[in-house]
Design a protein around this motif. Structure first.
Motif, PDB file in Angstrom:
ATOM      1  N   UNK A 208      -3.407  -5.852   5.473  1.00 27.74           N
ATOM      2  CA  UNK A 208      -3.736  -6.499   4.206  1.00 27.74           C
ATOM      3  C   UNK A 208      -3.490  -5.537   3.042  1.00 27.74           C
ATOM      4  N   UNK A 209      -3.919  -4.281   3.204  1.00 19.84           N
ATOM      5  CA  UNK A 209      -3.699  -3.282   2.146  1.00 19.84           C
ATOM      6  C   UNK A 209      -2.207  -3.018   1.942  1.00 19.84           C
ATOM      7  N   UNK A 210      -1.468  -2.924   3.055  1.00 19.45           N
ATOM      8  CA  UNK A 210      -0.029  -2.698   2.949  1.00 19.45           C
ATOM      9  C   UNK A 210       0.668  -3.869   2.275  1.00 19.45           C
ATOM     10  N   UNK A 211       0.195  -5.077   2.551  1.00 22.70           N
ATOM     11  CA  UNK A 211       0.778  -6.270   1.940  1.00 22.70           C
ATOM     12  C   UNK A 211       0.518  -6.294   0.438  1.00 22.70           C
ATOM     13  N   UNK A 212      -0.707  -5.940   0.048  1.00 20.92           N
ATOM     14  CA  UNK A 212      -1.036  -5.900  -1.377  1.00 20.92           C
ATOM     15  C   UNK A 212      -0.192  -4.851  -2.098  1.00 20.92           C
ATOM     16  N   UNK A 213      -0.019  -3.681  -1.459  1.00 21.42           N
ATOM     17  CA  UNK A 213       0.784  -2.626  -2.074  1.00 21.42           C
ATOM     18  C   UNK A 213       2.247  -3.039  -2.184  1.00 21.42           C
ATOM     19  N   UNK A 214       2.738  -3.739  -1.164  1.00 26.61           N
ATOM     20  CA  UNK A 214       4.136  -4.182  -1.186  1.00 26.61           C
ATOM     21  C   UNK A 214       4.381  -5.185  -2.300  1.00 26.61           C
ATOM     22  N   UNK A 215       3.436  -6.091  -2.470  1.00 23.92           N
ATOM     23  CA  UNK A 215       3.595  -7.107  -3.513  1.00 23.92           C
ATOM     24  C   UNK A 215       3.502  -6.488  -4.897  1.00 23.92           C
ATOM     25  N   UNK A 216       2.525  -5.606  -5.086  1.00 25.69           N
ATOM     26  CA  UNK A 216       2.347  -5.009  -6.412  1.00 25.69           C
ATOM     27  C   UNK A 216       3.464  -4.031  -6.748  1.00 25.69           C
TER      28      UNK A 216
END
Length: 254
Positions: A208-216
């Motif tokens: 979830x954290x990696x996904x948020x970082x990828x999107x941002x």
């Protein structure tokens, strides 16, 4: 000075690895670093002798000091070399690799010869899916898997043997049969338990954290798609636990 007074006990991670080494048979610790594992096994008379190997000279210097302080130079043999080339066919029955990446383990296993080896005890730092896939494809099935908590995170110890191979000591072996087996491990899915649920939650949170970082951070859409798919797999594993818990509750209520 005695080894037990001179050096700390094995970490929880290495202690877990140690208990899966076949007793009374020689073992090899590939990528040994300080050789604490083979020295502990020899001192406990759990194996007759051990091979401690590493590619680089510096770790073997540290290993040599561990062996010297323990007084087990005749039973822990230090060898410098790449992967499985450091021992001869039939020389050891258990091969341990701990603390390296799963991809590195696969590369070592693909290049090496495992003649006479009955059991692999693997503790990877990531790359579990690829490692489990390789093991199943190459006929190494799962004796056990265990989660170990250390330093605020969970580590997985994988224990595999070849069904029907000479010298096999385990009973029932499991292969990976689907994507969830490769993601979380067939034995861990079977055993479940509180630590397993914690592990699933921890691993999903990392995605979830990696996904948020990828999107941002404006990552490529392919990377975002991959993370979304991975998040879906971890959620599926958590739902599996919930279904089994609900089924037990219904059964108790009857």
């Amino acid at each position: 000075m005695l080894y037990r007074r001179a050096l700390p006990r094995l970490s929880a991670r290495l202690a877990c690895v140690a208990k899966y080494v076949i007793r009374g048979r020689a073992m090899a610790d590939v990528g040994t670093d300080h050789a604490q594992l083979p020295v502990a096994l020899v001192l406990g008379d759990l194996v007759p002798f051990a091979i401690a190997s590493d590619r680089a000279a510096a770790p073997l210097l540290a290993a040599a000091e561990t062996v010297r302080r323990a007084g087990v130079g005749g039973r822990v043999r230090l060898r410098q070399g790449d992967g499985l080339e450091v021992f001869a066919p039939g020389e050891v029955q258990t091969v341990v690799m701990a603390g390296m990446g799963g991809r590195t383990m696969v590369r070592i296993l693909e290049r090496g010869f495992l003649g006479g080896v009955t059991r692999l005890v693997l503790q990877p730092q990531g790359g579990l899916v690829g490692l489990r896939r390789w093991c199943s494809q190459q006929g190494w099935w799962f004796v056990d898997e265990e989660l170990v908590g250390e330093g605020g995170r969970h580590y997985v110890v994988e224990v595999v043997e070849r069904p029907g191979a000479a010298g096999t000591v385990a009973g029932r072996l499991l292969p990976c049969v689907d994507a969830l087996d490769r993601l979380v491990g067939p034995r861990l899915r079977e055993k479940r338990g509180r630590r397993y649920a914690e592990y699933l939650a921890q691993e999903r949170q990392r995605v979830v954290h990696a996904l948020a970082a990828a999107r941002s951070g404006g990552a490529a859409s392919q990377r975002v798609t991959q993370l979304l798919a991975l998040d879906g797999q971890w959620r599926a594993a958590q739902r599996e636990i919930d279904r089994r818990r609900d089924a037990r509750s219904v059964t108790r209520g009857r």
